[in-house]
Every structure is written in structure tokens, then in C-alpha cells.
Design a protein around this motif. Sequence first.
Motif, PDB file in Angstrom:
ATOM      1  N   ASN A  11       0.862  -1.179   0.000  1.00 29.26           N
ATOM      2  CA  ASN A  11       0.000   0.000   0.000  1.00 29.26           C
ATOM      3  C   ASN A  11       0.902   1.234   0.000  1.00 29.26           C
ATOM      4  OD1 ASN A  11      -2.327   1.509   0.085  1.00 29.26           O
ATOM      5  ND2 ASN A  11      -2.648   1.271   2.275  1.00 29.26           N
ATOM      6  N   VAL A  12       1.502   1.508  -1.155  1.00 29.42           N
ATOM      7  CA  VAL A  12       2.528   2.540  -1.246  1.00 29.42           C
ATOM      8  C   VAL A  12       2.171   3.528  -2.346  1.00 29.42           C
ATOM      9  CG1 VAL A  12       4.972   2.948  -1.726  1.00 29.42           C
ATOM     10  CG2 VAL A  12       4.281   0.880  -0.522  1.00 29.42           C
ATOM     11  N   ASN A  13       2.389   4.804  -2.058  1.00 23.48           N
ATOM     12  CA  ASN A  13       2.261   5.840  -3.074  1.00 23.48           C
ATOM     13  C   ASN A  13       3.667   6.378  -3.318  1.00 23.48           C
ATOM     14  OD1 ASN A  13       1.903   8.180  -4.589  1.00 23.48           O
ATOM     15  ND2 ASN A  13      -0.008   8.724  -3.577  1.00 23.48           N
ATOM     16  N   THR A  14       4.214   6.107  -4.467  1.00 25.89           N
ATOM     17  CA  THR A  14       5.585   6.527  -4.788  1.00 25.89           C
ATOM     18  C   THR A  14       5.651   7.971  -5.290  1.00 25.89           C
ATOM     19  OG1 THR A  14       5.377   5.713  -7.048  1.00 25.89           O
ATOM     20  CG2 THR A  14       6.251   4.171  -5.394  1.00 25.89           C
ATOM     21  N   LEU A  15       4.506   8.637  -5.325  1.00 29.09           N
ATOM     22  CA  LEU A  15       4.388  10.017  -5.831  1.00 29.09           C
ATOM     23  C   LEU A  15       4.802  10.136  -7.297  1.00 29.09           C
ATOM     24  CD1 LEU A  15       5.629  11.997  -2.707  1.00 29.09           C
ATOM     25  CD2 LEU A  15       3.288  11.785  -3.533  1.00 29.09           C
ATOM     26  N   TRP A  16       4.641   9.060  -8.049  1.00 22.38           N
ATOM     27  CA  TRP A  16       4.981   9.099  -9.472  1.00 22.38           C
ATOM     28  C   TRP A  16       4.091  10.092 -10.211  1.00 22.38           C
ATOM     29  CZ3 TRP A  16       1.230   7.992 -13.011  1.00 22.38           C
ATOM     30  CH2 TRP A  16       0.103   7.308 -12.526  1.00 22.38           C
ATOM     31  N   LEU A  17       2.801  10.179  -9.825  1.00 25.50           N
ATOM     32  CA  LEU A  17       1.899  11.119 -10.489  1.00 25.50           C
ATOM     33  C   LEU A  17       2.363  12.557 -10.261  1.00 25.50           C
ATOM     34  CD1 LEU A  17      -0.700  11.685 -12.086  1.00 25.50           C
ATOM     35  CD2 LEU A  17      -1.922  11.689  -9.911  1.00 25.50           C
ATOM     36  N   LYS A  18       2.706  12.881  -9.028  1.00 21.89           N
ATOM     37  CA  LYS A  18       3.198  14.221  -8.707  1.00 21.89           C
ATOM     38  C   LYS A  18       4.471  14.522  -9.497  1.00 21.89           C
ATOM     39  CE  LYS A  18       4.516  17.191  -4.835  1.00 21.89           C
ATOM     40  NZ  LYS A  18       3.922  18.338  -5.443  1.00 21.89           N
ATOM     41  N   GLY A  19       5.364  13.547  -9.590  1.00 25.51           N
ATOM     42  CA  GLY A  19       6.612  13.741 -10.330  1.00 25.51           C
ATOM     43  C   GLY A  19       6.373  14.045 -11.797  1.00 25.51           C
ATOM     44  N   ILE A  20       5.461  13.303 -12.402  1.00 20.74           N
ATOM     45  CA  ILE A  20       5.164  13.499 -13.828  1.00 20.74           C
ATOM     46  C   ILE A  20       4.513  14.868 -14.056  1.00 20.74           C
ATOM     47  CG2 ILE A  20       3.696  12.717 -15.732  1.00 20.74           C
ATOM     48  CD1 ILE A  20       4.179   9.847 -14.687  1.00 20.74           C
ATOM     49  N   ILE A  21       3.505  15.184 -13.267  1.00 22.40           N
ATOM     50  CA  ILE A  21       2.786  16.454 -13.440  1.00 22.40           C
ATOM     51  C   ILE A  21       3.726  17.634 -13.190  1.00 22.40           C
ATOM     52  CG2 ILE A  21       0.894  17.903 -12.577  1.00 22.40           C
ATOM     53  CD1 ILE A  21      -0.123  15.426 -14.067  1.00 22.40           C
ATOM     54  N   ASP A  22       4.497  17.564 -12.101  1.00 24.65           N
ATOM     55  CA  ASP A  22       5.392  18.678 -11.762  1.00 24.65           C
ATOM     56  C   ASP A  22       6.507  18.852 -12.789  1.00 24.65           C
ATOM     57  OD1 ASP A  22       3.813  19.095  -9.574  1.00 24.65           O
ATOM     58  OD2 ASP A  22       5.286  18.437  -8.091  1.00 24.65           O
ATOM     59  N   SER A  23       7.011  17.755 -13.324  1.00 27.51           N
ATOM     60  CA  SER A  23       8.084  17.893 -14.319  1.00 27.51           C
ATOM     61  C   SER A  23       7.551  18.516 -15.612  1.00 27.51           C
ATOM     62  CB  SER A  23       8.754  16.545 -14.600  1.00 27.51           C
ATOM     63  OG  SER A  23       7.873  15.665 -15.263  1.00 27.51           O
ATOM     64  N   ARG A  24       6.319  18.187 -15.985  1.00 34.51           N
ATOM     65  CA  ARG A  24       5.726  18.798 -17.185  1.00 34.51           C
ATOM     66  C   ARG A  24       5.488  20.288 -16.956  1.00 34.51           C
ATOM     67  NH1 ARG A  24       3.092  15.885 -21.135  1.00 34.51           N
ATOM     68  NH2 ARG A  24       1.251  17.186 -20.995  1.00 34.51           N
ATOM     69  N   SER A  25       5.062  20.643 -15.760  1.00 34.52           N
ATOM     70  CA  SER A  25       4.837  22.051 -15.428  1.00 34.52           C
ATOM     71  C   SER A  25       6.155  22.817 -15.355  1.00 34.52           C
ATOM     72  CB  SER A  25       4.094  22.144 -14.095  1.00 34.52           C
ATOM     73  OG  SER A  25       3.869  23.470 -13.744  1.00 34.52           O
ATOM     74  N   ASP A  26       7.201  22.167 -14.852  1.00 37.41           N
ATOM     75  CA  ASP A  26       8.515  22.814 -14.748  1.00 37.41           C
ATOM     76  C   ASP A  26       9.063  23.210 -16.117  1.00 37.41           C
ATOM     77  OD1 ASP A  26       8.502  22.680 -12.018  1.00 37.41           O
ATOM     78  OD2 ASP A  26       9.821  20.928 -11.894  1.00 37.41           O
ATOM     79  N   VAL A  27       8.785  22.405 -17.132  1.00 32.88           N
ATOM     80  CA  VAL A  27       9.244  22.734 -18.492  1.00 32.88           C
ATOM     81  C   VAL A  27       8.652  24.074 -18.918  1.00 32.88           C
ATOM     82  CG1 VAL A  27       9.069  22.048 -20.916  1.00 32.88           C
ATOM     83  CG2 VAL A  27       9.606  20.342 -19.175  1.00 32.88           C
ATOM     84  N   ILE A  28       7.388  24.297 -18.600  1.00 35.89           N
ATOM     85  CA  ILE A  28       6.747  25.569 -18.953  1.00 35.89           C
ATOM     86  C   ILE A  28       7.334  26.699 -18.120  1.00 35.89           C
ATOM     87  CG2 ILE A  28       4.558  26.823 -18.971  1.00 35.89           C
ATOM     88  CD1 ILE A  28       3.224  24.053 -19.495  1.00 35.89           C
TER      89      ILE A  28
END
Length: 192
Positions: free
Chosen positions: A59-76
Motif C-alpha cells: 500500500n505505497v504511493n511513490t508520488l509518481w503522479l506528482k513527479g510526472i505532473i510537476d516535471s511537465r509544469s517545470d518545463v513551462i
Amino acid sequence: QGAKDRFSDPKALRTIYEHLATEDMADAKRRARIRGQYDGNLPYDPRQLEQSGQKNLANVNTLWLKGIIDSRSDVIMKLQADNANLIELRPIARELAGPQAEIIGRVAAEEWSVMARDTGRFIPAIARMSSEADLYGLGPITFRTSLDYVPMALDRGQVRFIGDGPVFSSQHELIMFETVLSADYLRFLLDN
């Protein structure tokens, strides 16, 4: 908006708002689950796992979703420090536009890009819009006035519209959004 399209009765406006909020409840629950995953919530309720005899289940959340969303936003967001033009203007029919059209387009693109970066609000609004779209499938953005060139990004949860509506916002009969208004802006609206 013509006068015939405006609400003249606050009660009717409130009724319509409550109807749109009720219609939004199912999607609000979906958005809350997505936001929970983004924020690091565990995928399963530990108490429910224990009650069902599955407490040893991963029962683990690796925060992969946050990583993907934040990295896409960081490019902008990195566009803020870049000096490349944010837009490109080219004449479609060069023979009709004239010999100076390409030069004028280049200069206008450079000036607009500098102006948009200097506000400090344009690129963050686009980044936030992108994040909301990545998370919920819709990244709402609006402008404070018809003359404003700096967009204001909204949270998806602020926007209400009739369910199963058109894809394009311009084709919706009614869209409402909640926001905090400053006292001076509210006074401006009432005066005008």
C-alpha cells in the motif's frame, strides 16, 4: 452579453448555481481521488485492508503522479528564464502580406514575448493550466477583462457547467466559476 442574457433575479442565479454544483458532485469525488494520489495519499485505506484480511498487501504511493505532473509544469516555468520567443508570427500568404510582413512578425513576436515574461503572471498561469489539464482533463483559464492579455488560471473545481456539454467552452450556454473578488474589483463591477 446583452441585457436580455443577464440574470435579473439573484434567487434564480443561486438556484442555477446549486443545480450546477449538484451536477458536479460525481466529478468532484473523482477529482478528490486524483488529488489525493497527487498529494501522496495511500492507494487503499489501511483499515479496510486489515478488515478484509489483506493488511500485508503493498500500500505505497511513490508520488509518481506528482513527479510526472510537476516535471511537465517545470518545463513551462523554465520559459520564464529563457529568451526564446513564446510565439511566432508568420504571414500566411507572403505575396499578399508585403515585403515587410516577416520583419514585422518577428519584431511583434519578440515584443509580445518580453511583455508576457515581464508581467511574471503569464507563464505561471499557463503552467498551472497545464497541470490542471494533466490532472483532471480540463485546465480552465480565463481573462479578467476582454482587453487583458494575461490569463488567470483556475482550479478545475472552481468551474461549473452543464454536464455532458460541448468540448469547446464557446459552445456552452452557461459556465460559472467561483473566485475571490477584491473589494475594489467588486466596486468596479457594481459601478459598471
